[in-house]
Design a protein around this motif. Structure first.
Motif, PDB file in Angstrom:
ATOM      1  N   GLN A  68      -3.914   7.078  -3.437  1.00  0.00           N
ATOM      2  CA  GLN A  68      -4.581   7.694  -4.303  1.00  0.00           C
ATOM      3  C   GLN A  68      -5.232   8.437  -5.090  1.00  0.00           C
ATOM      4  OE1 GLN A  68      -1.565  11.075  -4.472  1.00  0.00           O
ATOM      5  NE2 GLN A  68      -1.268  11.047  -1.934  1.00  0.00           N
ATOM      6  N   LYS A  69      -4.514   6.911  -5.563  1.00  0.00           N
ATOM      7  CA  LYS A  69      -5.199   7.120  -7.497  1.00  0.00           C
ATOM      8  C   LYS A  69      -6.417   5.626  -7.803  1.00  0.00           C
ATOM      9  CE  LYS A  69      -0.703   8.818  -9.493  1.00  0.00           C
ATOM     10  NZ  LYS A  69       0.004   8.251 -10.497  1.00  0.00           N
ATOM     11  N   THR A  70      -6.447   4.794  -6.671  1.00  0.00           N
ATOM     12  CA  THR A  70      -7.345   3.691  -6.965  1.00  0.00           C
ATOM     13  C   THR A  70      -8.864   4.108  -7.271  1.00  0.00           C
ATOM     14  OG1 THR A  70      -5.779   2.746  -6.238  1.00  0.00           O
ATOM     15  CG2 THR A  70      -7.846   1.358  -5.494  1.00  0.00           C
ATOM     16  N   SER A  97       1.428  -1.456   0.153  1.00  0.00           N
ATOM     17  CA  SER A  97      -0.266  -0.373   0.175  1.00  0.00           C
ATOM     18  C   SER A  97       0.979   1.392   0.130  1.00  0.00           C
ATOM     19  CB  SER A  97      -1.167  -0.195   1.293  1.00  0.00           C
ATOM     20  OG  SER A  97      -2.252  -1.220   1.200  1.00  0.00           O
ATOM     21  N   THR A  98       1.214   1.796  -1.241  1.00  0.00           N
ATOM     22  CA  THR A  98       2.098   3.039  -1.440  1.00  0.00           C
ATOM     23  C   THR A  98       0.847   4.160  -0.931  1.00  0.00           C
ATOM     24  OG1 THR A  98       1.447   3.092  -3.384  1.00  0.00           O
ATOM     25  CG2 THR A  98       3.464   1.711  -2.768  1.00  0.00           C
ATOM     26  N   PRO A  99       1.680   5.009  -0.994  1.00  0.00           N
ATOM     27  CA  PRO A  99       0.508   6.703  -1.275  1.00  0.00           C
ATOM     28  C   PRO A  99       0.092   7.098  -2.631  1.00  0.00           C
ATOM     29  CG  PRO A  99       2.747   6.964   0.174  1.00  0.00           C
ATOM     30  CD  PRO A  99       2.657   5.467  -0.446  1.00  0.00           C
ATOM     31  N   GLU A 100       0.506   6.602  -3.877  1.00  0.00           N
ATOM     32  CA  GLU A 100      -0.224   6.744  -4.830  1.00  0.00           C
ATOM     33  C   GLU A 100      -1.161   5.392  -5.334  1.00  0.00           C
ATOM     34  OE1 GLU A 100       3.556   6.699  -4.326  1.00  0.00           O
ATOM     35  OE2 GLU A 100       4.102   8.149  -4.751  1.00  0.00           O
ATOM     36  N   LEU A 101      -0.403   4.083  -4.846  1.00  0.00           N
ATOM     37  CA  LEU A 101      -2.320   3.295  -4.984  1.00  0.00           C
ATOM     38  C   LEU A 101      -2.879   4.106  -4.186  1.00  0.00           C
ATOM     39  CD1 LEU A 101      -2.376   0.256  -5.236  1.00  0.00           C
ATOM     40  CD2 LEU A 101      -2.029  -0.038  -3.289  1.00  0.00           C
TER      41      LEU A 101
END
Length: 54
Positions: free
Chosen positions: A42-44, A36-40
């Motif tokens: 934010q973009k999910t 679980s990354t911040p990008e994951l």
């Protein structure tokens, strides 16, 4: 679970650091293999629902 940060003891000291949120994400990653990354996050697109309880 100890290895990823969950702490199991009946009494905690005032200096004990609460690692329950990071430990929960680490457990989810360990179980699913998905980090679980911040990008994951934010973009999910997340879908929620509710159901009436009888």
């Amino acid at each position: 679970m100890h290895d990823i940060g969950f702490q199991f003891w009946e009494e905690t000291s005032n200096t004990a650091q609460d690692l329950s949120a990071p430990a929960a994400f680490a457990l989810a990653e360990h179980l699913t293999g998905v980090r679980s990354t911040p990008e994951l996050l934010q973009k999910t697109t997340f879908t929620c629902g509710s159901a009436k309880i009888r």
